[in-house]
Design a protein around this motif. Structure first.
Motif, short mmCIF file in Angstrom:
data_model
loop_
_atom_site.label_atom_id
_atom_site.label_comp_id
_atom_site.label_asym_id
_atom_site.label_seq_id
_atom_site.Cartn_x
_atom_site.Cartn_y
_atom_site.Cartn_z
N UNK A 138 47.97 -62.13 -65.14
CA UNK A 138 48.21 -60.74 -65.00
C UNK A 138 49.51 -60.54 -66.01
N UNK A 139 50.06 -59.56 -65.74
CA UNK A 139 51.64 -59.11 -66.51
C UNK A 139 52.27 -60.36 -66.51
N UNK A 140 52.58 -61.06 -65.51
CA UNK A 140 53.05 -62.27 -65.42
C UNK A 140 52.37 -63.54 -65.07
N UNK A 141 52.19 -64.30 -65.99
CA UNK A 141 51.47 -65.61 -65.44
C UNK A 141 52.44 -66.68 -64.74
N UNK A 234 51.08 -56.97 -58.58
CA UNK A 234 50.60 -55.69 -58.00
C UNK A 234 51.50 -54.46 -58.31
N UNK A 235 52.80 -54.52 -58.24
CA UNK A 235 53.74 -53.40 -58.16
C UNK A 235 53.76 -52.94 -59.72
N UNK A 236 53.77 -53.41 -60.70
CA UNK A 236 54.00 -53.24 -62.13
C UNK A 236 52.48 -52.54 -62.61
N UNK A 237 51.31 -52.65 -62.15
CA UNK A 237 50.10 -52.32 -62.22
C UNK A 237 49.63 -50.89 -61.44
N UNK A 238 50.38 -50.83 -60.47
CA UNK A 238 50.13 -49.44 -59.92
C UNK A 238 50.25 -48.15 -60.64
N UNK A 239 49.24 -47.27 -60.27
CA UNK A 239 49.47 -46.02 -61.15
C UNK A 239 50.79 -45.35 -61.34
N UNK A 240 50.76 -44.47 -62.35
CA UNK A 240 52.00 -43.84 -62.68
C UNK A 240 52.38 -43.18 -61.36
N UNK A 241 53.57 -42.96 -61.01
CA UNK A 241 54.02 -41.99 -59.76
C UNK A 241 53.83 -42.51 -58.46
#
Length: 243
Positions: A138-141, A234-241
């Motif tokens: 993911x964003x961080x491996x 999971x946090x950094x891929x949540x939809x904006x807002x």
């Protein structure tokens, strides 16, 4: 693949531990696969075990020259250090007494096996001489290398005898010593430190206030890196807002 085998023999001969060829009978130590249902298995799944033969699986190995070789290697979620055993052909697995070749892990850049991805760990341009398993993508491996450490017998007090101590069986056995490595997309690998775990991870995941709060409250620990990285991704891929 002949070149890969030759490189393995050359490296082993230089180190004084000859690689196994069909003409020799010297056994190569083959790591056993992890059988426990822990966080690593839960994160990765078990698809990498599909179509295995006697603990070996068909893998694509990428060498430092950028060339890919298809071989059969031991299925080992813990990773590899020093040498990687391999068979060149599926048929070799069915031949009685046929021992695998081996190659120095420094000659292996990455391994792909039924969805399992393993990579040689390089920190600040230096090879760590081990191949770790990617357990979170993911964003961080997140990569893990696990070494089984033998624990010796411990001294235990004898009840009722003042000052008397005897060698007891408590503590005898092996335990997993895990090493974790992180990498942001397009970034470099970072080894997670045990002693500075809270400070290091607080800085690394500074943009996730929930995780930072949990770290400072010591609600997450070194051994829970799978949960840490999964939660951050999971946090950094949540939809904006919605953060």
């Amino acid at each position: 693949m002949v070149a890969l085998a030759a490189a393995g023999q050359a490296n082993a001969q230089e180190s004084g531990a000859a690689a196994v060829t069909p003409a020799t009978s010297v056994p190569v130590a083959v790591p056993a696969p992890i059988a426990v249902d822990d966080s690593l298995t839960a994160a990765i799944g078990t698809s990498y075990l599909d179509n295995s033969i006697r603990g070996f699986g068909k893998a694509e190995i990428l060498g430092p020259d950028g060339k890919t070789h298809v071989v059969w290697i031991p299925i080992n979620l813990m990773g590899f250090s020093k040498y990687l055993p391999f068979h060149r052909h599926k048929e070799d697995l069915d031949r009685f007494g046929r021992e695998p070749f081996s190659i120095d892990v420094d000659k292996v850049q990455s391994i792909k096996l039924n969805g399992l991805y393993q990579e040689h760990m390089i920190l600040k341009g230096k090879r760590k001489h081990l191949i770790a398993t990617r357990v979170v993508n993911g964003p961080v491996e997140l990569f893990n290398y696990t070494e089984m450490v033998q624990s010796g017998a411990v001294m235990v007090p004898v009840g009722g005898v003042a000052g008397a101590m005897v060698m007891g069986g408590l503590g005898v056995g092996a335990y997993p010593n895990r090493s974790w490595y992180l990498r942001r997309q397009g970034g470099e690998l970072l080894k997670v430190e045990r002693v500075e775990f809270i400070a290091q991870m607080t800085a690394y995941f500074h943009d996730d206030p929930e995780l930072v709060a949990a770290l400072r409250a010591r609600k997450v620990h070194y051994r829970e890196m799978v949960k840490v990285v999964q939660g951050y991704n999971e946090y950094v891929t949540r939809p904006a807002g919605t953060r």
